[in-house]
Write a protein that holds these residues in place. Structure first.
Motif, PDB file in Angstrom:
ATOM      1  N   THR A   1       0.716  -1.331  -0.389  1.00 49.18           N
ATOM      2  CA  THR A   1      -0.331   0.103   0.061  1.00 49.18           C
ATOM      3  C   THR A   1       0.739   1.551  -0.090  1.00 49.18           C
ATOM      4  OG1 THR A   1      -1.911  -0.600   1.407  1.00 49.18           O
ATOM      5  CG2 THR A   1      -1.314   1.291   1.683  1.00 49.18           C
ATOM      6  N   LEU A   2       1.458   1.604   0.698  1.00 49.53           N
ATOM      7  CA  LEU A   2       2.629   2.379   0.776  1.00 49.53           C
ATOM      8  C   LEU A   2       3.521   2.409  -0.012  1.00 49.53           C
ATOM      9  CD1 LEU A   2       3.517   1.900   4.858  1.00 49.53           C
ATOM     10  CD2 LEU A   2       2.038   3.680   3.556  1.00 49.53           C
ATOM     11  N   LEU A   3       4.260   1.485  -0.639  1.00 50.90           N
ATOM     12  CA  LEU A   3       4.594   1.342  -1.972  1.00 50.90           C
ATOM     13  C   LEU A   3       3.795   2.222  -3.118  1.00 50.90           C
ATOM     14  CD1 LEU A   3       7.168  -1.291  -1.949  1.00 50.90           C
ATOM     15  CD2 LEU A   3       7.847   1.055  -1.930  1.00 50.90           C
ATOM     16  N   ARG A   4       3.237   1.798  -3.173  1.00 49.33           N
ATOM     17  CA  ARG A   4       1.729   1.715  -3.748  1.00 49.33           C
ATOM     18  C   ARG A   4       1.739   3.368  -4.287  1.00 49.33           C
ATOM     19  NH1 ARG A   4      -3.090  -1.180  -6.357  1.00 49.33           N
ATOM     20  NH2 ARG A   4      -3.840   0.675  -8.339  1.00 49.33           N
ATOM     21  N   ARG A   5       1.472   4.227  -3.217  1.00 52.56           N
ATOM     22  CA  ARG A   5       0.996   5.594  -2.673  1.00 52.56           C
ATOM     23  C   ARG A   5       2.499   6.354  -3.385  1.00 52.56           C
ATOM     24  NH1 ARG A   5      -0.697   7.534   3.425  1.00 52.56           N
ATOM     25  NH2 ARG A   5      -0.177   9.813   2.925  1.00 52.56           N
ATOM     26  N   LEU A   6       3.706   5.541  -3.131  1.00 58.41           N
ATOM     27  CA  LEU A   6       4.869   6.389  -3.088  1.00 58.41           C
ATOM     28  C   LEU A   6       5.271   6.341  -5.242  1.00 58.41           C
ATOM     29  CD1 LEU A   6       7.316   7.916  -2.659  1.00 58.41           C
ATOM     30  CD2 LEU A   6       8.856   5.718  -2.382  1.00 58.41           C
ATOM     31  N   ASN A   7       4.635   5.358  -4.905  1.00 54.63           N
ATOM     32  CA  ASN A   7       4.759   5.585  -6.839  1.00 54.63           C
ATOM     33  C   ASN A   7       3.741   6.401  -7.794  1.00 54.63           C
ATOM     34  OD1 ASN A   7       6.702   3.599  -7.450  1.00 54.63           O
ATOM     35  ND2 ASN A   7       5.922   2.105  -6.830  1.00 54.63           N
ATOM     36  N   GLU A   8       2.764   6.296  -7.240  1.00 53.39           N
ATOM     37  CA  GLU A   8       1.199   7.197  -7.524  1.00 53.39           C
ATOM     38  C   GLU A   8       1.379   8.562  -7.442  1.00 53.39           C
ATOM     39  OE1 GLU A   8      -1.812   4.942  -5.903  1.00 53.39           O
ATOM     40  OE2 GLU A   8      -2.590   4.149  -7.355  1.00 53.39           O
ATOM     41  N   GLN A   9       2.275   8.669  -6.433  1.00 55.70           N
ATOM     42  CA  GLN A   9       2.281  10.475  -6.191  1.00 55.70           C
ATOM     43  C   GLN A   9       3.542  11.011  -7.240  1.00 55.70           C
ATOM     44  OE1 GLN A   9       2.154  11.514  -1.632  1.00 55.70           O
ATOM     45  NE2 GLN A   9       2.070  12.920  -3.390  1.00 55.70           N
ATOM     46  N   ILE A  10       5.365  10.235  -7.428  1.00 54.44           N
ATOM     47  CA  ILE A  10       6.160   9.892  -7.626  1.00 54.44           C
ATOM     48  C   ILE A  10       5.208  10.099  -9.861  1.00 54.44           C
ATOM     49  CG2 ILE A  10       7.988   9.247  -9.554  1.00 54.44           C
ATOM     50  CD1 ILE A  10       8.374   7.395  -6.619  1.00 54.44           C
ATOM     51  N   GLU A  11       4.118   9.249 -10.280  1.00 54.04           N
ATOM     52  CA  GLU A  11       3.708   9.403 -11.289  1.00 54.04           C
ATOM     53  C   GLU A  11       2.906  11.157 -11.163  1.00 54.04           C
ATOM     54  OE1 GLU A  11       1.091   5.532 -11.290  1.00 54.04           O
ATOM     55  OE2 GLU A  11       3.161   4.754 -11.341  1.00 54.04           O
ATOM     56  N   ASP A  12       2.268  11.750 -10.136  1.00 55.99           N
ATOM     57  CA  ASP A  12       1.346  12.782 -10.922  1.00 55.99           C
ATOM     58  C   ASP A  12       2.713  13.880 -10.734  1.00 55.99           C
ATOM     59  OD1 ASP A  12      -0.795  11.489 -10.073  1.00 55.99           O
ATOM     60  OD2 ASP A  12      -1.148  11.593  -7.515  1.00 55.99           O
TER      61      ASP A  12
ATOM     62  N   GLN B   1       5.155  13.645 -12.578  1.00 59.18           N
ATOM     63  CA  GLN B   1       6.085  13.877 -13.848  1.00 59.18           C
ATOM     64  C   GLN B   1       4.760  14.140 -14.773  1.00 59.18           C
ATOM     65  OE1 GLN B   1       7.767   9.737 -13.324  1.00 59.18           O
ATOM     66  NE2 GLN B   1       9.451  10.955 -12.570  1.00 59.18           N
ATOM     67  N   GLY B   2       3.524  13.569 -13.657  1.00 53.66           N
ATOM     68  CA  GLY B   2       2.130  13.122 -15.908  1.00 53.66           C
ATOM     69  C   GLY B   2       2.936  12.124 -15.864  1.00 53.66           C
ATOM     70  N   LEU B   3       2.760  11.142 -15.822  1.00 54.85           N
ATOM     71  CA  LEU B   3       3.244   9.982 -16.299  1.00 54.85           C
ATOM     72  C   LEU B   3       2.258   8.743 -15.243  1.00 54.85           C
ATOM     73  CD1 LEU B   3       6.917   9.666 -17.216  1.00 54.85           C
ATOM     74  CD2 LEU B   3       5.074  10.238 -19.132  1.00 54.85           C
ATOM     75  N   SER B   4       1.026   8.501 -15.279  1.00 51.32           N
ATOM     76  CA  SER B   4       0.712   7.747 -14.675  1.00 51.32           C
ATOM     77  C   SER B   4       0.589   5.960 -15.763  1.00 51.32           C
ATOM     78  CB  SER B   4      -0.934   7.300 -14.930  1.00 51.32           C
ATOM     79  OG  SER B   4      -1.542   7.237 -15.809  1.00 51.32           O
ATOM     80  N   TRP B   5       1.024   4.845 -14.776  1.00 49.28           N
ATOM     81  CA  TRP B   5       1.068   4.011 -14.975  1.00 49.28           C
ATOM     82  C   TRP B   5       0.341   2.775 -14.388  1.00 49.28           C
ATOM     83  CZ3 TRP B   5       5.186   1.794 -17.398  1.00 49.28           C
ATOM     84  CH2 TRP B   5       5.621   0.354 -17.909  1.00 49.28           C
ATOM     85  N   PRO B   6      -0.491   2.391 -15.456  1.00 50.59           N
ATOM     86  CA  PRO B   6      -2.161   0.917 -14.967  1.00 50.59           C
ATOM     87  C   PRO B   6      -1.675   0.212 -14.967  1.00 50.59           C
ATOM     88  CG  PRO B   6      -1.715   2.047 -17.974  1.00 50.59           C
ATOM     89  CD  PRO B   6      -0.353   1.989 -17.076  1.00 50.59           C
ATOM     90  N   ARG B   7      -2.491  -0.216 -14.043  1.00 46.65           N
ATOM     91  CA  ARG B   7      -2.303  -1.103 -13.165  1.00 46.65           C
ATOM     92  C   ARG B   7      -3.218  -2.753 -13.367  1.00 46.65           C
ATOM     93  NH1 ARG B   7      -0.012   3.784 -10.771  1.00 46.65           N
ATOM     94  NH2 ARG B   7       2.153   2.464  -9.015  1.00 46.65           N
ATOM     95  N   ASP B   8      -3.136  -3.503 -13.490  1.00 46.29           N
ATOM     96  CA  ASP B   8      -4.019  -4.837 -13.479  1.00 46.29           C
ATOM     97  C   ASP B   8      -4.944  -5.430 -12.293  1.00 46.29           C
ATOM     98  OD1 ASP B   8      -1.768  -5.514 -12.287  1.00 46.29           O
ATOM     99  OD2 ASP B   8      -1.689  -7.119 -14.416  1.00 46.29           O
TER     100      ASP B   8
END
Length: 154
Positions: A134-145, A147-154
């Motif tokens: 949960t915390l790693l996903r939150r960190l990655n999503e903040q980085i993506e936000d 950068q403006g580059l979202s990574w789709p998750r399955d």
């Protein structure tokens, strides 16, 4: 210095740096057991998630130059891991999609990675493992936000 005294930003920076180092060392050690190099693994992971993509779409999703993606995808095509196809929606640009062999290699490497990670946290309780995800996903999503580059998750 005890962990409670460490500034959280400094502590995160240190741990993320060490995780990147450890990941690199583990990858080198496991490389002979992996079918894919890092760029092939990442590209196939992205292509696996959705519809076929053009070079520009892939470049945009990674924040890289089209020339870099072109070299990387050309290697995938040469190795039979991906194929160029006409745009299924009638566009003029050709798109890339993983081949069955590419998906098999990706899924095999992914399972190898999952098994390795599971062995590292085998003695952790379920809540700690889920909290880390949960915390790693939150960190990655903040980085993506940012950068403006979202990574789709399955």
């Amino acid at each position: 210095m005890e962990s409670e005294e460490i500034d959280p930003g400094r502590g995160l920076e240190r741990e993320i740096t060490l995780m990147a180092r450890h990941t690199t060392l583990v990858t080198k050690r496991w490389l002979e057991q992996q079918a894919l190099d890092r760029s092939a693994y990442l590209l196939l992971s992205r292509l696996e998630i959705g519809e076929p993509m053009t070079l520009k779409e892939l470049a945009d999703s990674f924040g890289l130059d089209v020339s870099t993606i072109n070299r990387q995808t050309a290697a995938l095509v040469r190795q039979g891991l991906a194929e160029r196809i006409p745009d299924p929606h009638g566009g003029t640009a050709r798109k890339l999609r993983p081949t069955d062999g590419g998906l098999r290699a990706l899924r095999s490497d992914r399972q190898h990675n999952v098994d390795g990670i599971n062995s590292l946290v085998a003695d952790w309780d379920e809540k700690d493992r889920r909290d880390l995800v949960t915390l790693l996903r939150r960190l990655n999503e903040q980085i993506e936000d940012r950068q403006g580059l979202s990574w789709p998750r399955d």
